[in-house]
Design a protein around this motif. Structure first.
Motif, PDB file in Angstrom:
ATOM      1  N   ALA A 158     -18.621  12.721 -27.703  1.00  0.00           N
ATOM      2  CA  ALA A 158     -19.686  13.065 -28.643  1.00  0.00           C
ATOM      3  C   ALA A 158     -20.984  12.360 -28.280  1.00  0.00           C
ATOM      4  CB  ALA A 158     -19.270  12.702 -30.068  1.00  0.00           C
ATOM      5  N   GLN A 159     -20.889  11.079 -27.902  1.00  0.00           N
ATOM      6  CA  GLN A 159     -22.091  10.347 -27.519  1.00  0.00           C
ATOM      7  C   GLN A 159     -22.720  10.957 -26.275  1.00  0.00           C
ATOM      8  OE1 GLN A 159     -23.269   7.717 -29.451  1.00  0.00           O
ATOM      9  NE2 GLN A 159     -25.099   8.159 -28.227  1.00  0.00           N
ATOM     10  N   HIS A 160     -21.881  11.408 -25.358  1.00  0.00           N
ATOM     11  CA  HIS A 160     -22.356  12.080 -24.152  1.00  0.00           C
ATOM     12  C   HIS A 160     -23.173  13.317 -24.519  1.00  0.00           C
ATOM     13  CE1 HIS A 160     -22.188  14.546 -20.514  1.00  0.00           C
ATOM     14  NE2 HIS A 160     -21.433  15.413 -21.137  1.00  0.00           N
ATOM     15  N   GLY A 184     -20.244   1.175 -25.848  1.00  0.00           N
ATOM     16  CA  GLY A 184     -19.744  -0.109 -25.369  1.00  0.00           C
ATOM     17  C   GLY A 184     -20.100  -0.343 -23.920  1.00  0.00           C
ATOM     18  N   PRO A 185     -19.594  -1.412 -23.331  1.00  0.00           N
ATOM     19  CA  PRO A 185     -19.926  -1.738 -21.934  1.00  0.00           C
ATOM     20  C   PRO A 185     -19.401  -0.711 -20.942  1.00  0.00           C
ATOM     21  CG  PRO A 185     -18.183  -3.171 -22.783  1.00  0.00           C
ATOM     22  CD  PRO A 185     -18.724  -2.417 -23.964  1.00  0.00           C
ATOM     23  N   ASP A 186     -18.412   0.103 -21.374  1.00  0.00           N
ATOM     24  CA  ASP A 186     -17.856   1.107 -20.469  1.00  0.00           C
ATOM     25  C   ASP A 186     -18.547   2.456 -20.585  1.00  0.00           C
ATOM     26  OD1 ASP A 186     -15.970  -0.705 -19.522  1.00  0.00           O
ATOM     27  OD2 ASP A 186     -14.521  -0.194 -21.083  1.00  0.00           O
ATOM     28  N   HIS A 187     -19.571   2.565 -21.464  1.00  0.00           N
ATOM     29  CA  HIS A 187     -20.269   3.837 -21.635  1.00  0.00           C
ATOM     30  C   HIS A 187     -21.039   4.167 -20.355  1.00  0.00           C
ATOM     31  CE1 HIS A 187     -22.415   7.115 -23.454  1.00  0.00           C
ATOM     32  NE2 HIS A 187     -23.586   6.528 -23.256  1.00  0.00           N
ATOM     33  N   VAL A 188     -20.769   5.361 -19.799  1.00  0.00           N
ATOM     34  CA  VAL A 188     -21.396   5.724 -18.532  1.00  0.00           C
ATOM     35  C   VAL A 188     -22.234   6.999 -18.660  1.00  0.00           C
ATOM     36  CG1 VAL A 188     -19.800   4.570 -16.983  1.00  0.00           C
ATOM     37  CG2 VAL A 188     -19.188   6.809 -17.894  1.00  0.00           C
ATOM     38  N   GLY A 189     -22.667   7.320 -19.860  1.00  0.00           N
ATOM     39  CA  GLY A 189     -23.615   8.406 -20.064  1.00  0.00           C
ATOM     40  C   GLY A 189     -23.124   9.739 -19.555  1.00  0.00           C
ATOM     41  N   PHE A 190     -23.940  10.357 -18.684  1.00  0.00           N
ATOM     42  CA  PHE A 190     -23.658  11.714 -18.237  1.00  0.00           C
ATOM     43  C   PHE A 190     -22.330  11.820 -17.505  1.00  0.00           C
ATOM     44  CE2 PHE A 190     -25.655   9.724 -14.595  1.00  0.00           C
ATOM     45  CZ  PHE A 190     -24.944  10.231 -13.520  1.00  0.00           C
ATOM     46  N   ALA A 191     -21.786  10.726 -16.998  1.00  0.00           N
ATOM     47  CA  ALA A 191     -20.544  10.780 -16.229  1.00  0.00           C
ATOM     48  C   ALA A 191     -19.298  10.689 -17.105  1.00  0.00           C
ATOM     49  CB  ALA A 191     -20.528   9.660 -15.196  1.00  0.00           C
ATOM     50  N   ALA A 192     -19.484  10.647 -18.435  1.00  0.00           N
ATOM     51  CA  ALA A 192     -18.333  10.506 -19.332  1.00  0.00           C
ATOM     52  C   ALA A 192     -17.378  11.683 -19.160  1.00  0.00           C
ATOM     53  CB  ALA A 192     -18.810  10.428 -20.784  1.00  0.00           C
ATOM     54  N   PRO A 193     -16.105  11.421 -18.827  1.00  0.00           N
ATOM     55  CA  PRO A 193     -15.144  12.517 -18.708  1.00  0.00           C
ATOM     56  C   PRO A 193     -14.626  12.939 -20.079  1.00  0.00           C
ATOM     57  CG  PRO A 193     -14.069  10.443 -18.249  1.00  0.00           C
ATOM     58  CD  PRO A 193     -15.521  10.121 -18.502  1.00  0.00           C
TER      59      PRO A 193
END
Length: 245
Positions: A158-160, A184-193
């Motif tokens: 959802a954040q993506h 969180g620290p693992d949030h990777v934006g556009f790369a979120a699977p």
């Protein structure tokens, strides 16, 4: 908003100085200053060059021309128009070629235009109301009666999606469907699977988005082709095994 205001606003939104834009458009800072102050009326060609230099969408370039008192340059043709038959045919070939992986084409409002057969992975079990045209794929993804219950990492996915949307009613609607979670620290934006539960098994999918940057028709320029790709070997195997089922 008049032309001078629209031009200045577009320039400032892109953090360009008058000199920067003038150099891009092949004019002088003095001339551009006169245009933005309303002391000089640009010709149609100059308005087109300014729109291109600002990298405006074709729709926004047309709006800029209208604000300057000129007719739009870029046509907006319905995708079902015979003039765009070659575009539809090309899109159909691309979608078919992406099988066994899901792929869709959406318009500027994220409404579904075309999809390949593998997209049924996302529509299994969703409420009929969400499949009534126009099908908004973002609403389909996050609505509690849509795909959301089968997305194992819903808050991250959802954040993506929300990160891609401008503030407004539609973004607020989608945000209300899911609990708010600070990245969180693992949030990777556009790369979120996306971790999708399906009858075939748990699928880990990443996405790519293709746009038609050189199109000269508003409709085509606003289309986006989103392809879902396997993020691991297990997902690739599960999707390949489902080919033809």
């Amino acid at each position: 908003m008049n032309f001078s205001q629209a031009l200045r606003s577009a320039r400032q939104e892109r953090h360009l100085s008058q000199l920067d834009l003038a150099l891009r458009a092949g004019t002088t800072q003095r001339h551009l200053s006169f245009i933005e102050s309303g002391r000089s009326q640009p010709g149609r060609t100059m308005v087109v060059r300014l729109g291109e230099s600002l990298e405006l969408s074709l729709r926004d370039r047309n709006d800029l021309l209208l604000a300057a008192g000129y007719a739009p340059v870029y046509p907006q043709t319905g995708l079902d128009d015979p003039a765009l038959e070659h575009v539809r045919s090309a899109l159909d070939h691309i979608l078919a070629g992406h099988l066994p992986y899901p792929a869709i084409v959406v318009d500027a409002d994220h409404n579904l235009v075309l999809a390949n057969d593998a997209f049924s992975l996302f529509t299994e079990g969703v409420a009929e109301k969400l499949l009534e045209p126009p099908v908004n794929v973002l609403r389909l993804s996050l609505h509690p009666d849509g795909v959301a219950p089968r997305i194992a990492n819903l808050s991250q996915w959802a954040q993506h999606i929300l990160d891609r949307l401008p503030p407004g009613e539609f973004r607020d609607e989608l945000a209300a469907y899911v609990p708010h979670v600070e990245p969180g620290p693992d949030h990777v934006g556009f790369a979120a699977p996306m971790h999708l539960r399906s009858p075939r098994g748990d699928l880990h999918l990443t996405t790519t988005i293709t746009t038609f940057a050189t199109a000269l028709d508003v409709t085509v320029a606003e289309l986006k082709l989103e392809a879902f790709l396997p993020a691991d070997a297990e997902t690739a195997a599960l999707l390949t095994q489902g080919l033809g089922n």
